[in-house]
Design a protein around this motif. Sequence first.
Motif, PDB file in Angstrom:
ATOM      1  N   MET A  69       0.831  -1.201   0.000  1.00 39.84           N
ATOM      2  CA  MET A  69       0.000   0.000   0.000  1.00 39.84           C
ATOM      3  C   MET A  69       0.869   1.255   0.000  1.00 39.84           C
ATOM      4  O   MET A  69       0.555   2.241  -0.666  1.00 39.84           O
ATOM      5  N   GLY A 104       0.992   4.140  -2.839  1.00 41.61           N
ATOM      6  CA  GLY A 104       0.864   5.561  -2.512  1.00 41.61           C
ATOM      7  C   GLY A 104       1.988   6.379  -3.116  1.00 41.61           C
ATOM      8  O   GLY A 104       1.761   7.480  -3.632  1.00 41.61           O
ATOM      9  N   LEU A 144      -3.599   2.092  12.125  1.00 38.49           N
ATOM     10  CA  LEU A 144      -3.075   3.260  11.421  1.00 38.49           C
ATOM     11  C   LEU A 144      -1.852   2.929  10.570  1.00 38.49           C
ATOM     12  O   LEU A 144      -1.463   3.717   9.710  1.00 38.49           O
ATOM     13  N   TYR A 180      -1.870   0.856   8.351  1.00 43.63           N
ATOM     14  CA  TYR A 180      -2.413   0.663   7.013  1.00 43.63           C
ATOM     15  C   TYR A 180      -2.747   1.989   6.327  1.00 43.63           C
ATOM     16  O   TYR A 180      -3.070   2.000   5.143  1.00 43.63           O
ATOM     17  N   VAL A 181      -2.667   3.086   7.080  1.00 41.24           N
ATOM     18  CA  VAL A 181      -3.088   4.380   6.545  1.00 41.24           C
ATOM     19  C   VAL A 181      -1.930   5.375   6.451  1.00 41.24           C
ATOM     20  O   VAL A 181      -1.639   5.923   5.381  1.00 41.24           O
ATOM     21  N   VAL A 182      -1.242   5.600   7.582  1.00 42.52           N
ATOM     22  CA  VAL A 182      -0.247   6.677   7.653  1.00 42.52           C
ATOM     23  C   VAL A 182       0.931   6.454   6.711  1.00 42.52           C
ATOM     24  O   VAL A 182       1.336   7.384   5.999  1.00 42.52           O
ATOM     25  N   THR A 241       1.005   4.950   3.914  1.00 37.62           N
ATOM     26  CA  THR A 241       0.539   5.182   2.546  1.00 37.62           C
ATOM     27  C   THR A 241       0.451   6.675   2.255  1.00 37.62           C
ATOM     28  O   THR A 241       0.898   7.155   1.199  1.00 37.62           O
ATOM     29  N   LEU A 242      -0.119   7.440   3.207  1.00 38.92           N
ATOM     30  CA  LEU A 242      -0.196   8.894   3.032  1.00 38.92           C
ATOM     31  C   LEU A 242       1.192   9.515   2.988  1.00 38.92           C
ATOM     32  O   LEU A 242       1.457  10.432   2.200  1.00 38.92           O
TER      33      LEU A 242
END
Length: 415
Positions: free
Chosen positions: A53, A57, A99, A101-103, A105-106
């Motif tokens: 991921m 990104g 998080l 899985y999110v941070v 990538t961002l």
Amino acid sequence: MLRSLRDVPRTVWLLAAGGFFNMVVAFTFVYFFVYLTDERGLSVAQAGVISGMGGAGMVAGNFTGGWFGDRYGHRRILLIGSLISGAGVLALPVLPLALLYVVPTLSQYAGGCVRAANGALVAVTVPEGGRRQAFAVTRFAANAGFTVGPPLGALIIAHASYGLLFVVDGLGTLAFAAYAWRVLPAHGAVRAARTAEPGPGVFAALRQRPTVLVLLGAILVTDLVYRQQYSTLPVDLARHGLDTGVYGWLLAINGGVILLLELPATLALRGRAPLRIVGAGLLLVGAGYAALVIGTSVATAVAMMLLLTAGEVLYKTPATAYVADHAPAHAQGRFQSLYSGVSVSGVVLSAPLGGALYSVAPGLLWPLCAALAGAAGCAVLVAGRSAPEQGPGGPPARSLRPVRPRGARPVRFSP
């Protein structure tokens, strides 16, 4: 050669210096997978999803950063992207599992936007005819920084912790943002690019420049092939009894040759037709993988890496400059984003595609890699032969040597 380097604007040297520092501290992604499985105790499958991921990104950021830059200013996107990326890395050690899985990538998306913005800043700062040496300078600085960064990261892990690794990376990226804010005021070339006369949309502009479309497609294919050295190559070496030490030396050959030869080669060939150089470079990438068709041994692996590296030295900088030279002023960032995106597409696609093929037909991978890169090189050579070398919408160039209009000065930023 020295005269050509003196013609590179001060802004490019400032960007190169910042890029060197940024790459020295950008070692988190090298050890991120190991951190997830070792320090955080995640399974290989979970770490693979999170890392994948993040890679997606990063590629998305490369594809879109220039679009934002054309609208809001490339300097602004570079600063915002660096701030988001640095903050995301700094937070990694304390993030809960959800998080993760999110941070990242961002954070990697923001880092991809920074890469596209950096390329666009070089493109709008340097006039057509002088961009090859400018891009070569920034690539040299980034490669030199990356040569230093991973070993430094290994020392930090060995003598301290992963936590300190992320702190150093995050704070270093934030320091780069502060540096860029200080030395790159929001005036001059960036402002000029934003206020350029509007023109056709980026896809309409691409249709008017078929050689750029051919080049982008060739780079996309070649990057899928080129990055097999980071995924299936070490697997194939191990299958033939060659340990990780051999693989490490191959990567050292790659980095050392690039640092020694890319900048001098770019300067020496700056008067040559760019698509011929790019096409020759792609053919050398294909020849490198063709060496492994003979069999995987130390000798063929070294030959493969030397040919692959020679191809990279030839094609990467002229291809970047060619896209910049053929971009309309109002879409310079978007053209750089398209090139940046296709040039890193292999980060996401090469491992799963190459791995899937290798698992079912290992003997087919290297011949296919050689054929794909060879076909890409031939396509670029044919495109270069069928269309005159010219700028965006301009007449055929009488000379490909860097020229500067009478009385003009390179765009410079002052603090």
